[in-house]
Design a protein around this motif. Sequence first.
Motif: not given
Length: 473
Positions: A89-106
């Motif tokens: 990945a490049f980086y990730a952030e945590l959302l308030s709903n407990g999920n993770l939003l992640r930029a992935e290198k494909i």
Amino acid sequence: MRTLTSLAAAILGLSLLVPSAGAYEAVNGPLGLLSYERGKTYDGYTLFTPHTKVGSWIVDTAENPGSKMTYLIDMEGNIVHTWKHDTPAFYAELLSNGNLLRAEKIAGSPVNFGGWYGLLREYTWDGRVVWEYKVSNPRQIAHHGFDRLPNGNTAILIWENKTYDEALAKGRDPNDPALSRNGMRAPGQGPDNQPLQGIWPDAILEVTPKGEIAWEWHVWDHIGTGPDQIDINWHLPLSMGYFARADWTHWNSVRYNPKTDQYAVNSRDFGEIYIIDRKTKKIVWRFGNPATHGKGKAPSGYHDDGDQILFGSHDVEWLPNGNISIFNNGTHRPSGNRSSVMEINPATNQVVWEFQTKDRNSFYSDFQSAAQKLPNGNWLVTSTNNGHLFEVTPDKRIVWEYVNPISVDGKAYCVKRDNNPENEIHRAYRYGKDFPAFAGKNLKPQGKLAAGCPDWSELLQFKPAPGYNPIKK
């Protein structure tokens, strides 16, 4: 796992440190938690994703596997949660709903400049993919920043290809050696850079949960020389190497402000921050380098910064008081490379707070990096070059310090020697213990990332008596 074999080896890294009022930064030295002043920090949990190999467009190979983990650690450096993924990945952030939003290198990126990823994925706390959006095709690629909006939409930065002829039609100088018709490398490009044709300006896509584009903004629609336009013939000098390529504007962060209905974006290569009004699509404010639009003096010669303030900057953020923060990398600054963290008042164009240590290179990072202002007024700083995270108070005292022990090979190390391991972090985030995502979650400490290593935070507080010798003869 690599560990130290003696107290003497552990003490070896101590001479590399600076006093606690300054930020540690060294090519070699201890990894993991270095210091923690309880009662002076913003207590919570820190999220980070170890980087893939810097500068590489190779994905998921034996030579460059990249870490496929995202880590959440407590203030003492203990793991409290991990996410395991299929891709680096490049980086990730945590959302308030407990999920993770992640930029992935494909695989399959049409460009090789740093910052591309191609796929944005949202994971549940237990690692299930619940949403994704892909932008990766021969003429477009998602890169760098993203932002989840209050209405559930997601803002994504993309590069979009414009051909040599399209650039000429927009007014690009045909004699500009940084513009290529046939894909040959322009002067100043390194041997590891694949040929690219034309130029790749930036755009913002605002995507709904269903994957529909709800709003978009393109640099290409705002070409000109006015204060609310982007000059197609302005770019950094070719002498600055990889900065003057087809990667022309190089935006690296995007943040939406629901209070003002505006976007803030940052251009590394123009040395500017822009505020874009979402309704009118106008650039209503810009800061950092007035020479890009004829309003100030450009740098010239040795030690002359001109009127330029931002050099290679990253990570623009809105602050609750309406100000804006930025990590000013200071790359290719004529008066000397040095990084700083800035808080800027857009109403006055004044830098109202800045952190840089007396040693200009104490946390210098020539690429990437970030700064997060915490609710208690402290700042969490990410210095990418050495995977260095630290928390600094408003009166500029370092109260927490951590250096990533995970390398691109996915292994944990105790000490960094001769630039090994490669332990870069693009951005890290601190979340308070009352952050909604943590409600009902098990955050029990699970041990250190680099188990079996010395407790550096204890060793670095050790003050030996005069004449003390840890090596017994």
